[in-house]
Design a protein around this motif. Structure first.
Motif, PDB file in Angstrom:
ATOM      1  N   PHE A  46       0.834  -1.213   0.000  1.00  0.00           N
ATOM      2  CA  PHE A  46       0.000   0.000   0.000  1.00  0.00           C
ATOM      3  C   PHE A  46       0.868   1.264   0.000  1.00  0.00           C
ATOM      4  O   PHE A  46       2.057   1.226   0.334  1.00  0.00           O
ATOM      5  N   ILE A  47       0.216   2.360  -0.332  1.00  0.00           N
ATOM      6  CA  ILE A  47       0.855   3.684  -0.371  1.00  0.00           C
ATOM      7  C   ILE A  47       0.003   4.679   0.409  1.00  0.00           C
ATOM      8  O   ILE A  47      -1.237   4.695   0.278  1.00  0.00           O
ATOM      9  N   ARG A  48       0.664   5.474   1.224  1.00  0.00           N
ATOM     10  CA  ARG A  48      -0.027   6.576   1.895  1.00  0.00           C
ATOM     11  C   ARG A  48       0.942   7.746   1.997  1.00  0.00           C
ATOM     12  O   ARG A  48       2.028   7.620   2.577  1.00  0.00           O
ATOM     13  N   ASN A  50       1.132  11.878   3.070  1.00  0.00           N
ATOM     14  CA  ASN A  50       0.468  13.057   3.635  1.00  0.00           C
ATOM     15  C   ASN A  50       0.822  14.297   2.840  1.00  0.00           C
ATOM     16  O   ASN A  50       0.119  15.305   2.900  1.00  0.00           O
ATOM     17  N   CYS A  97      -0.768   1.323   8.137  1.00  0.00           N
ATOM     18  CA  CYS A  97      -1.292   2.679   8.349  1.00  0.00           C
ATOM     19  C   CYS A  97      -2.146   2.710   9.610  1.00  0.00           C
ATOM     20  O   CYS A  97      -2.882   1.768   9.910  1.00  0.00           O
ATOM     21  N   SER A  98      -2.037   3.819  10.345  1.00  0.00           N
ATOM     22  CA  SER A  98      -2.841   4.001  11.561  1.00  0.00           C
ATOM     23  C   SER A  98      -4.332   3.840  11.269  1.00  0.00           C
ATOM     24  O   SER A  98      -5.102   3.451  12.135  1.00  0.00           O
ATOM     25  N   GLU A 152      10.378  15.917   2.397  1.00  0.00           N
ATOM     26  CA  GLU A 152       9.628  16.555   1.310  1.00  0.00           C
ATOM     27  C   GLU A 152       9.913  18.049   1.234  1.00  0.00           C
ATOM     28  O   GLU A 152      10.139  18.696   2.261  1.00  0.00           O
ATOM     29  N   HIS A 192       8.277   4.580  -1.330  1.00  0.00           N
ATOM     30  CA  HIS A 192       8.221   4.006   0.017  1.00  0.00           C
ATOM     31  C   HIS A 192       9.269   4.619   0.943  1.00  0.00           C
ATOM     32  O   HIS A 192       9.559   4.079   2.008  1.00  0.00           O
ATOM     33  N   ARG A 197      14.787   5.538   4.996  1.00  0.00           N
ATOM     34  CA  ARG A 197      13.533   5.561   5.737  1.00  0.00           C
ATOM     35  C   ARG A 197      13.741   5.106   7.164  1.00  0.00           C
ATOM     36  O   ARG A 197      14.457   4.131   7.420  1.00  0.00           O
ATOM     37  N   GLY A 205       2.052   3.121  10.849  1.00  0.00           N
ATOM     38  CA  GLY A 205       2.636   3.703   9.634  1.00  0.00           C
ATOM     39  C   GLY A 205       3.217   5.086   9.750  1.00  0.00           C
ATOM     40  O   GLY A 205       4.374   5.320   9.379  1.00  0.00           O
ATOM     41  N   VAL A 206       2.457   6.016  10.271  1.00  0.00           N
ATOM     42  CA  VAL A 206       2.850   7.433  10.259  1.00  0.00           C
ATOM     43  C   VAL A 206       4.168   7.689  10.981  1.00  0.00           C
ATOM     44  O   VAL A 206       4.852   8.677  10.715  1.00  0.00           O
ATOM     45  N   ASN A 208       6.799   5.937  10.725  1.00  0.00           N
ATOM     46  CA  ASN A 208       7.885   5.397   9.905  1.00  0.00           C
ATOM     47  C   ASN A 208       8.220   6.395   8.806  1.00  0.00           C
ATOM     48  O   ASN A 208       7.708   6.315   7.679  1.00  0.00           O
ATOM     49  N   LYS A 210       9.428   8.576   5.890  1.00  0.00           N
ATOM     50  CA  LYS A 210      10.046   8.368   4.576  1.00  0.00           C
ATOM     51  C   LYS A 210      11.015   9.515   4.275  1.00  0.00           C
ATOM     52  O   LYS A 210      10.883  10.616   4.828  1.00  0.00           O
ATOM     53  N   TYR A 211      11.952   9.227   3.348  1.00  0.00           N
ATOM     54  CA  TYR A 211      12.954  10.234   2.933  1.00  0.00           C
ATOM     55  C   TYR A 211      13.366  11.076   4.148  1.00  0.00           C
ATOM     56  O   TYR A 211      13.309  12.304   4.125  1.00  0.00           O
ATOM     57  N   TYR A 231      -3.260  12.507  14.238  1.00  0.00           N
ATOM     58  CA  TYR A 231      -2.911  11.174  14.738  1.00  0.00           C
ATOM     59  C   TYR A 231      -3.001  11.120  16.261  1.00  0.00           C
ATOM     60  O   TYR A 231      -2.079  10.682  16.948  1.00  0.00           O
TER      61      TYR A 231
END
Ligand code: MSS
Length: 366
Positions: A46-48, A50, A97-98, A152, A192, A197, A205-206, A208, A210-211, A231
């Motif tokens: 999956f992908i999520r 924000n 994911c939460s 980001e 991902h 990461r 999830g939240v 963890n 990314k980048y 959250y």
């Protein structure tokens, strides 16, 4: 005419038949498509997001990607190439994911209506956070949180704290955390969280990041909105605020992946009832399955290798089923005897649904 949305270009390499595209930033794995070898194939995970994911051009040379580390005796900035010389670990851990299961809460909480597929079990490779911290002389005294910041590019003209993906978790989570550059044996896909990461196993999830561009040990939780008001386990009808519990650790949880409720009637006879179960913070000891909504339970068989407490286990119950309707429920028990909850407290944003009742599935055998 098909109304299926196409995969957005940044994840065009995903297996579209396996995915449910809610929006370009919320893409779920179909219940039956997580695969049956424990590890979720990367093209089905999956992908999520924000925030919009960075492009390859934004990132540049992945080995030159920089991570600054603060709140330690000797603060330092490392490139991914540096980190690759500092340690090497591989760990299986569930990324969930939460909001996974939000669509199964009866009260229609706000947010993406994830069913079971905002989760996967992934092999992560990188350097242990504790090894990096050791090399920097340890965490400064008085720090109680580990805070990770996403890399980001932030939209201009908006207060950065309103949008930055920055999360604080209790310092203890550092023990098993990883700075990962590889996923399922391949360089971490950008979508991902490549080039680097933060994996905080057992945490939803939240957490963890990314980048990741900054890892800081801090006295306080970040003031970023995603932590301060986002959250949070907010009571229904209330806004998030820092007095409410943060969405951190996951709970023991299980669900069936087959037969899938979306795959039509099942033929009477021998049926393999399959699924996955996570202990979240502890190893899975057993999974029980009920065909009558929880009145009677039978133990399922755990299948495949045990990849540790942060992975999930597959289970199967082989049953001879007569024609009829069945309400299939599954309930995991961890090594210390923690049992998956019957009901999760519904909250404003529908986080952390691990209820076996809400995850029960009606199947028709003909
Ligand atoms: N990180 C960053 N940097 N950004 C974003 O957006 N998101 C979150 C995590 N991290 C983000 C981050 C979330 S929210 C989730 S889930 C995850 O991530 C997902 O992952 P993938 O890989 O699957 O996409 Mo919910 O709790």
């Amino acid at each position: 005419a098909s109304t299926a949305k196409p995969l957005p270009s940044y994840v065009s390499w995903k297996n579209s038949d396996s995915m449910i595209i809610h929006t370009p930033t919320t893409i779920e794995t179909k219940r039956s498509a997580i695969g049956s070898s424990i590890i979720t194939p990367s093209d089905r995970l999956f992908i999520r997001n924000n925030l919009p994911a960075p492009t390859a051009a934004d990132i540049g040379d992945v080995n030159a990607w920089k991570l600054s580390i603060e709140g330690v005796s000797k603060p330092e900035t490392f490139s991914v190439a540096d980190l690759k010389q500092m340690g090497f670990e591989t760990m299986a851990a569930v990324l969930q994911c939460s909001g996974n299961g939000r669509g199964l809460f009866p009260g229609n909480p706000s947010g993406t209506k994830w069913q079971t597929g905002a989760a996967g079990c992934v092999m992560w490779t990188g350097v242990a956070v504790r090894d990096v911290i050791k090399a920097l002389g340890g965490v400064s005294t008085g720090m109680i949180y580990m805070t990770g910041t996403g890399g980001e590019k932030l939209p201009a003209g908006i207060d950065p704290l309103a949008v930055v993906v920055e999360r604080s978790v209790p310092l203890a989570a550092m023990q098993d955390a990883l700075l990962a550059w590889e996923m399922n044996g391949e360089p971490m896909p950008l979508a991902h969280g490549g080039p680097l990461r933060l994996i905080v196993p057992g945490y939803s999830g939240v957490n963890n990041i990314k980048y990741i561009k900054r890892l800081a040990f801090t006295k306080d939780q970040t003031q970023a909105a995603i932590q301060k008001t986002g959250y949070r386990m907010s009571p229904i009808g209330q806004k998030g605020d820092p007095t409410q519990p943060a969405v951190w650790t996951m709970d023991a949880k299980s669900w069936i992946t087959s037969p899938s409720p979306d795959s039509g009637p099942i033929k009477a006879g021998q049926v393999q009832i399959k699924g996955v179960a996570l202990g979240a913070l502890e190893e899975v000891a057993k999974v029980d399955v009920s065909l009558d909504g929880g009145a009677n339970w039978q133990p399922a068989r755990l299948v495949g290798p045990d990849l540790g407490k942060y992975a999930w286990r597959q289970f199967v119950l082989s049953m001879n089923l007569k024609a009829g309707q069945y309400l299939v429920s599954t309930r995991v028990t961890t090594k210390s005897g923690v049992q998956q909850v019957a009901l999760s407290t519904e909250n404003a944003a529908g986080y952390l649904n691990s209820s076996w009742i809400y995850h029960s599935v009606r199947i028709n055998v003909a």
